[in-house]
Design an enzyme around this catalytic site. Structure first.
Site, short mmCIF file in Angstrom:
data_model
loop_
_atom_site.label_atom_id
_atom_site.label_comp_id
_atom_site.label_asym_id
_atom_site.label_seq_id
_atom_site.Cartn_x
_atom_site.Cartn_y
_atom_site.Cartn_z
N SER A 131 0.96 -1.20 -0.09
CA SER A 131 0.04 -0.01 -0.02
C SER A 131 0.92 1.31 0.00
O SER A 131 2.22 1.10 0.37
CB SER A 131 -0.82 0.09 1.45
N TYR B 166 -3.84 -0.87 9.88
CA TYR B 166 -3.54 -0.93 8.42
C TYR B 166 -2.19 -0.51 8.05
O TYR B 166 -1.35 -1.29 7.33
CB TYR B 166 -4.55 -0.13 7.60
#
Ligand code: NAP
Length: 251
Positions: A143, A156
């Site tokens: 990410s 996350y």
């Protein structure tokens, strides 16, 4: 030139491929010639039909990848039904958004288990065979938050930073054994995962203004990078986190 990217005769396993980025990756791999197994907790009928429509074999294995319980059985089933796994894509993932002062332990565990712990043990379970055979391609989905801090997504960010680290670690251990371990860091891609951001007018505008390409990405934008990292074209690429982000990180 096209043979560099040819995946004919290869078996791929893609997690979380009923929708979004995983679905687009599964289809891109099939279109490049791979037979594809998809593993997830929801029915992946649309993905299976599209893989078969491109003339490849498709297999669905239903598995809840929030724990390592299904990992060994999943890998064994794919290898029995389709053959040795040559390409693993660790895509399944979740996100929880809450201010850090209020963030719960349950949201920490859910995200780090699904996005970091299970992908590592899938790398291990599939990687054992790859190392023994002296070849394989592992692609982890990282990410922008493998590079940046983010906001309101502590578990996350931890998991995606961790997956970048694990990608480099496994590359160090396995590069000389013929196994390429790399990651793709998608930018802002319009999927279920980012529905809340897309719906937030202010955040959506701020995000759009910062993307040099001037648009959100589509899941299909990730397909080419996945085919590259799954193919012979990337044989000397190891431990790389490939941003596919419309230029976000360049800004
Ligand atoms: P998505 O549309 O929400 O897809 C996530 C996939 O993961 C779905 O197939 C989902 O299945 C599966 N999944 C989640 N928890 C699971 C579990 N416990 N067991 C099995 N499967 C599970 O989101 P996406 O955007 O395509 O995300 C795919 C990956 O890209 C994730 O790792 C995400 O973090 C990463 N990513 C996305 C973006 C973005 O902008 N969209 C950016 C960077 C990274 P269900 O449908 O059953 O929930």
């Amino acid at each position: 030139m096209s043979s560099l990217f040819d995946l004919s005769g290869k078996v791929a396993l893609v997690t979380g491929a009923n929708t979004g980025i995983g679905q687009a990756i599964a289809l891109a791999l099939a279109q490049a010639g791979a037979d594809v197994a998809v593993a997830g907790r929801s029915a992946a009928d649309e993905t299976l039909a599209a893989i078969r429509a491109s003339g490849r074999r498709a297999l669905e294995v239903r598995a809840d990848l929030s724990s390592t319980a299904p990992v060994a059985g999943l890998v064994a089933q794919v290898e029995v039904e389709l053959g040795a796994i040559a390409i693993l894509v660790n895509n399944a993932g979740i996100i929880r958004r809450t201010d850090s002062v209020d963030f719960s332990e349950a949201d920490w565990d859910a995200v780090t288990d699904t996005n970091l712990k299970v992908p590592f043990f899938l790398c291990q379970a599939v990687g054992r065979g790859m190392v023994a055979r002296g070849q394989g391609k592992i692609i982890n989905i990282a990410s922008l938050l493998s590079f940046q801090g983010g906001i309101r997504v502590p578990s996350y960010t931890a998991a995606k930073s961790g997956i970048a680290g694990i990608t480099r670690l496994l590359a160090n251990e396995w590069a000389a054994k013929g196994v390429n371990v790399n990651a793709i860091a998608p930018g802002y891609i319009a999927t279920n995962n980012t529905a809340a951001l897309q719906a937030d007018e202010t955040r959506n505008r701020q995000i759009m203004e910062r993307i040099p390409a001037g648009r959100w990405g589509a899941p299909a934008d990730i397909g080419g990078a996945a085919v590259f990292l799954a193919s012979r074209a990337s044989d000397y690429v190891n431990g790389h986190i490939l941003a596919v982000d419309g230029g976000w990180l360049a800004r």
